[in-house]
Motif scaffolding. Structure first.
Motif, short mmCIF file in Angstrom:
data_model
loop_
_atom_site.label_atom_id
_atom_site.label_comp_id
_atom_site.label_asym_id
_atom_site.label_seq_id
_atom_site.Cartn_x
_atom_site.Cartn_y
_atom_site.Cartn_z
N LEU A 180 0.82 -1.22 0.00
CA LEU A 180 0.00 0.00 0.00
C LEU A 180 0.86 1.27 0.00
N ARG A 181 2.12 1.16 -0.36
CA ARG A 181 3.00 2.32 -0.21
C ARG A 181 2.67 3.46 -1.17
N PHE A 182 1.93 3.20 -2.25
CA PHE A 182 1.55 4.27 -3.18
C PHE A 182 0.09 4.68 -3.00
N TRP A 183 -0.51 4.27 -1.88
CA TRP A 183 -1.94 4.52 -1.65
C TRP A 183 -2.30 5.99 -1.81
N ALA A 184 -1.50 6.88 -1.25
CA ALA A 184 -1.83 8.31 -1.27
C ALA A 184 -1.84 8.88 -2.68
N GLU A 185 -1.16 8.22 -3.62
CA GLU A 185 -1.08 8.74 -4.99
C GLU A 185 -2.21 8.24 -5.89
N LEU A 186 -2.99 7.28 -5.40
CA LEU A 186 -3.97 6.62 -6.26
C LEU A 186 -5.30 7.37 -6.30
N ALA A 187 -5.93 7.36 -7.45
CA ALA A 187 -7.29 7.89 -7.61
C ALA A 187 -8.29 6.90 -7.02
N PRO A 188 -9.55 7.31 -6.82
CA PRO A 188 -10.54 6.41 -6.21
C PRO A 188 -10.71 5.08 -6.95
N GLY A 189 -10.72 5.08 -8.27
CA GLY A 189 -10.90 3.84 -9.02
C GLY A 189 -9.79 2.83 -8.78
N PRO A 190 -8.51 3.22 -8.99
CA PRO A 190 -7.41 2.31 -8.69
C PRO A 190 -7.35 1.88 -7.23
N ARG A 191 -7.72 2.78 -6.31
CA ARG A 191 -7.75 2.40 -4.89
C ARG A 191 -8.74 1.25 -4.67
N ALA A 192 -9.92 1.39 -5.26
CA ALA A 192 -10.94 0.35 -5.09
C ALA A 192 -10.47 -0.98 -5.70
N ALA A 193 -9.81 -0.90 -6.87
CA ALA A 193 -9.33 -2.12 -7.52
C ALA A 193 -8.27 -2.81 -6.67
N LEU A 194 -7.36 -2.01 -6.07
CA LEU A 194 -6.30 -2.60 -5.24
C LEU A 194 -6.89 -3.24 -3.99
N LEU A 195 -7.84 -2.57 -3.36
CA LEU A 195 -8.48 -3.16 -2.17
C LEU A 195 -9.19 -4.47 -2.52
N ALA A 196 -9.85 -4.50 -3.68
CA ALA A 196 -10.56 -5.70 -4.09
C ALA A 196 -9.60 -6.86 -4.30
#
Length: 528
Positions: A20-36
């Motif tokens: 999750l080290r790039f979490w702060a740089e991600l837009a909402p869509g990529p964040r949701a995909a990574l969590l999934a």
């Protein structure tokens, strides 16, 4: 869906919070995909997976020092052979196999989850065209062999029958494979009898035990090997589906063998008549160092020993007949009873040990830049489908002729082996032999007869191009009615809509309408 906080806590427990080290740089869509992607990963299982990958990779490569003393070839009574059996025995095997197919007790299961990296394509291997005159893909050839074996079994037993086709895919291959089958109308198979399901994925791991980020928002995942079959069978209730259909025997094979005989009646019949719960097709090794696994016994238990695990001295050992002592080459072509698969999925799957595959895995560095490594940098852990042989109560091996049943597609051209070129040559050489055995003769451009196949069988390009559709002949049978006593010039393309007996025209010349699709003529004469 789990929250970012929940996922972060679980990753911390697994020692993998860096994902999750790039979490702060991600837009909402990529964040949701990574969590999934991260949410299904259990912390303890993820930690253990990464630990085992790093530990296994640290082990010294090469043969086990005590393996030679524990190794034995399979007992002769556990081995059948197409080449060393009399015609009556082979007929009995075939008859039993056709009987089981006609009773709707046989299914085929395709292992098609691999990415085809060595082949150099971005789509599933089954969609690959090796350059046959017909342009057929591996998937089409296999579908047509299913249709033909159903037809042959039905004709023999006076009934209609079905061989269900189960296809194990992965995250990479499921979508393209499903779409490809729809585009081609399932190659005229009933879609209800083509069942696709997906195997699990596992993170790729660095040599020091860290899961690899492929992108800022995606973990580098890989299929869990063809041995992931057993978890996938349970995940998708495939064995329950087989039970509803009355399937008792399953022929499992790998997608990349252009010569594979699906639901091979001889193999099925041999295994059933021997009362086997598990079986493997093998070919005689071409030479001691050939890079194929060997089906043998270790401590009296059947298994496949990888070529890298056998010392050169052991690989060169000879039997009393002069052949290699360990000559049963594994070709990923197996027989299982449904009962055996049920036992494995319920009791034995957790006992299977993953194998290490060291690969070049693209990743993002600490600054978030994509890196495509020039040398292996990661570990993919895989289970092998044949690792369940050890659990069989009655294991058998069935030796077949390499030139008739085994030519894998693994490497891109211009590789000297296991390439599109060698696969195409193997199929066309086989069909050339079949045509000659059926009584056809081929002429060169000057009208001279081309040679009969030499012994040993053909390697490289055959003297003439001859392609015979699986819809016309499954294994060389029934071609005499079309070819006996006829003479042809290359190419001869015999497909279902063209396979009609010769007729005589008004001038008394024998002809076959449309037999040569490359010819500019609408009608081509046999050269009799």
């Amino acid at each position: 869906m789990a929250s970012e906080r929940e996922v972060r806590v679980r990753l911390r427990r697994a020692g993998q919070e860096h994902l999750l080290r790039f979490w702060a740089e991600l837009a909402p869509g990529p964040r949701a995909a990574l969590l999934a992607e991260l949410a299904p990963l259990e912390p303890e299982a993820l930690r253990e997976h990464c630990r085992r990958a790093a530990a296994a990779c640290a082990l010294p490569p090469g043969p086990s020092p005590d393996l030679a003393a524990r190794l034995r070839p399979l007992p002769p009574e556990r081995v059948g052979s197409v080449g060393r059996s009399d015609p009556e025995t082979r007929r009995c095997w075939e008859e039993e196999g056709f009987r089981q197919i006609a009773l709707n007790k046989v299914a085929v299961l395709l292992l098609a989850g691999g990415q085809g990296t060595r082949l150099g394509v971005a789509y599933p291997k089954g969609m690959y065209r090796v350059g046959l005159p017909s342009g057929k893909t591996l998937y089409q050839l296999q579908a047509e062999r299913i249709r033909r074996v159903e037809q042959l079994a039905g004709e023999r037993r006076g009934t209609r029958c079905t061989v269900p086709w189960y296809i194990m895919t992965s995250e990479f291959t499921l979508g393209p494979t499903a779409e490809f089958f729809k585009e081609h109308d399932f190659f005229h198979l009933d879609p209800a009898n083509v069942v696709m399901f997906e195997q699990r994925m596992l993170p790729a791991v660095t040599f020091d035990g860290k899961a690899i980020l492929e992108r800022k928002d995606k973990v580098a995942m890989a299929p869990d090997g063809n041995g992931g079959l057993y978890c996938a069978l349970a995940d998708h209730q495939i064995l329950e589906d087989m039970e509803r259909r009355g399937v008792e025997f399953v022929h499992v094979y790998c997608v990349d063998n252009i010569l594979v005989r699906l639901a091979d009646p001889a193999f099925i019949g041999f295994c059933v008549l021997r009362g086997a719960d598990c079986g493997a097709k093998v070919v005689e090794k071409a030479y001691p160092e050939e890079p194929v696994g060997v089906v043998c016994q270790v401590d009296g238990v059947p298994q496949v020993v990888e070529y890298s695990e056998i010392s050169p001295e052991t690989a060169r050992l000879r039997a009393s007949d002069g052949g290699l002592l360990y000559n049963a080459g594994n070709i990923c072509n197996h027989f299982f009873t449904r009962g055996f698969l049920q036992m494995v999925t319920r009791k034995c799957e957790p006992l299977l040990k993953p194998h290490v595959a060291v690969k070049k895995v693209p990743y993002v560095d600490e600054e978030g830049n994509l890196v495509k490594p020039l040398k292996p940098n990661g570990i993919k852990m895989e289970k092998f489908v044949f690792d369940v042989f050890q659990f069989a109560k009655n294991f058998v091996a069935f030796e077949v002729l390499r030139e008739e049943e085994f030519s894998p597609l693994k490497n891109a051209d211009p590789a000297s082996r296991d390439s599109p070129c060698t696969a195409r040559q193997a199929l066309l050489a086989q069909h050339y032999r079949w045509a000659l055995q059926a009584g056809a003769r081929f002429l060169d451009t000057h009208g001279a007869w081309l040679p009969q196949p030499p012994s040993p069988p053909l390697h490289g390009d055959p003297p003439a191009i001859c392609e015979i559709s699986p819809l016309v002949s499954y294994s060389g049978e029934g071609l005499e009615v079309y070819l006996q006593g006829q003479q042809f010039q290359s190419p001869l393309i015999l497909d279902e809509d063209q396979a009609k007996p010769c007729t005589e025209d008004e001038a008394g010349e024998t002809s076959w309408p449309g037999l040569f699709p490359w010819c500019c003529c609408s009608r081509v004469q046999c050269l009799c």
